[in-house]
Design an enzyme around this catalytic site. Structure first.
Site, PDB file in Angstrom:
ATOM      1  N   LYS A  28       0.757  -1.302   0.021  1.00  9.50           N
ATOM      2  CA  LYS A  28      -0.137   0.095  -0.060  1.00  9.50           C
ATOM      3  C   LYS A  28       0.794   1.339  -0.010  1.00  9.50           C
ATOM      4  O   LYS A  28       1.791   1.436   0.925  1.00  9.50           O
ATOM      5  CB  LYS A  28      -0.965   0.055   1.188  1.00  9.50           C
ATOM      6  CG  LYS A  28      -2.322   0.978   1.057  1.00  9.50           C
ATOM      7  CD  LYS A  28      -3.190   0.355   0.154  1.00  9.50           C
ATOM      8  CE  LYS A  28      -4.393   1.018   0.249  1.00  9.50           C
ATOM      9  NZ  LYS A  28      -5.320   0.391  -0.872  1.00  9.50           N
ATOM     10  N   THR A  38      -3.891  -5.111   0.606  1.00 12.48           N
ATOM     11  CA  THR A  38      -3.197  -4.007   0.807  1.00 12.48           C
ATOM     12  C   THR A  38      -4.223  -2.909   1.491  1.00 12.48           C
ATOM     13  O   THR A  38      -3.622  -2.077   2.386  1.00 12.48           O
ATOM     14  CB  THR A  38      -3.196  -3.048  -0.548  1.00 12.48           C
ATOM     15  OG1 THR A  38      -3.960  -2.817  -1.110  1.00 12.48           O
ATOM     16  CG2 THR A  38      -1.952  -3.917  -1.521  1.00 12.48           C
ATOM     17  N   HIS A  70      22.192  26.795  -9.517  1.00 15.46           N
ATOM     18  CA  HIS A  70      22.930  27.818  -9.901  1.00 15.46           C
ATOM     19  C   HIS A  70      22.441  29.061  -9.825  1.00 15.46           C
ATOM     20  O   HIS A  70      21.021  29.454  -9.985  1.00 15.46           O
ATOM     21  CB  HIS A  70      23.133  27.609 -11.531  1.00 15.46           C
ATOM     22  CG  HIS A  70      23.773  26.307 -11.954  1.00 15.46           C
ATOM     23  ND1 HIS A  70      25.105  25.824 -11.620  1.00 15.46           N
ATOM     24  CD2 HIS A  70      23.292  25.068 -12.544  1.00 15.46           C
ATOM     25  CE1 HIS A  70      25.208  24.832 -11.961  1.00 15.46           C
ATOM     26  NE2 HIS A  70      24.066  24.336 -12.509  1.00 15.46           N
TER      27      HIS A  70
END
EC number: 1.7.3.3
Length: 288
Positions: free
Chosen positions: A12, A57, A239
């Site tokens: 799950k 699940t 950057h």
């Protein structure tokens, strides 16, 4: 031609839960995202549709919520309890893995909170009947040095336009995972020590490359936290480019930058002890 079933697992994913401990006027808040993965003797469900060994699940989700009701001292402890439960409770399940993400909240008062940025603490626990492995981690820890960083001496070819930098902004969002040598650890203290080591090394290192900074951060963790056997780091180079103000008749005395979000350099590396025990299945999340 021979066809066969390869490694497999099921579980799950992303069970979201928030717990509140109400201790008088001062409440404690925990905000988690929990995923479970079970593997073992599960060939029948794939090959014939026989679900006799398939713990639903939905049951896994309910177990997560039920165990959260009992409280826990750390996400590592919570993950260990869940993983061991799934292995012990189902004969066909030979390995259980639990991944937990913990989202931070900053206290505003006794019962008021504000979300604490993008930083997320993680833990991945894998258990079998004989052993358990724990990997701690964090991601979204954003760090920046306004000086103390350079990048020069790199090779150049016909496509190189990047100028050498004697002094630059260095910024990154740390994605770190660290492997513990055992499952008997003061988890919260270890997490704080690892985080402090990562931040301290970033601050203290005069960086000639982000690679050098990565190694310094991993090295500091291993020096300060003996329970950790290995550290893996992924550091995106956030950057910052100096803005050209000359079209407006202005100079730019290293004051105004544009923060570019992409593309970005991505520096990845591992720092480990020579005597580190071999990793378990919690280390490589892609393994079944």
């Amino acid at each position: 031609m021979t066809i066969r079933l390869g490694p497999n697992r099921y579980g799950k994913a992303e069970c979201r839960l928030v717990t509140v401990v109400r201790d008088g006027e001062r409440h404690e808040l925990t905000d988690l995202n929990v995923s479970t993965r079970l593997a073992g003797r599960l060939d029948a469900t794939h090959l014939t549709g026989d679900n006799a060994d398939v713990l639903p699940t939905d049951t896994q989700k309910n177990t997560v919520y039920a165990f959260a009701r009992d409280g826990f001292a750390s996400i590592e402890q919570f993950g260990l309890r869940l993983a061991r439960h799934f292995v012990a409770g189902q004969d066909a399940i030979e390995q259980a893995q639990v991944h937990v993400e913990s989202y931070g909240w900053r206290r505003l008062g006794g019962h008021s909170f504000a979300r604490a940025g993008d930083e997320v603490r993680t833990a991945t626990v894998t258990a079998t009947a004989e052993q358990a492995w724990v990997v701690g981690g964090l991601h979204g820890l954003t760090l920046l040095n306004t000086t103390g960083s350079m990048f020069k001496g790199f090779p150049r070819d016909r496509y190189t336009t990047l100028p050498e930098a004697d002094d630059r902004i260095l910024a990154t969002a740390v994605d770190a995972r660290w492997r513990f040598a055992s499952a008997d650890v003061d988890w919260n203290a270890a997490f704080e020590a690892v985080r402090d080591a990562l931040v301290g090394a970033f601050v203290d290192t005069y960086s000639r490359s982000l690679q050098q900074t990565l190694y310094a951060m991993g090295e500091r963790v291993l020096q300060r936290v003996p329970e950790v056997a290995e550290v893996r780091l992924a550091l995106p180079n956030r950057h910052h480019f100096l803005v050209d103000l000359s079209p407006f008749g202005l100079d730019n005395p290293d004051a105004v930058y544009v923060a570019a979000d992409r593309p970005y350099g991505l520096i990845e590396g591992t720092v480990l002890r020579d005597d580190a025990p071999p990793p378990g299945p919690a280390w490589d999340l892609g393994a079944a």
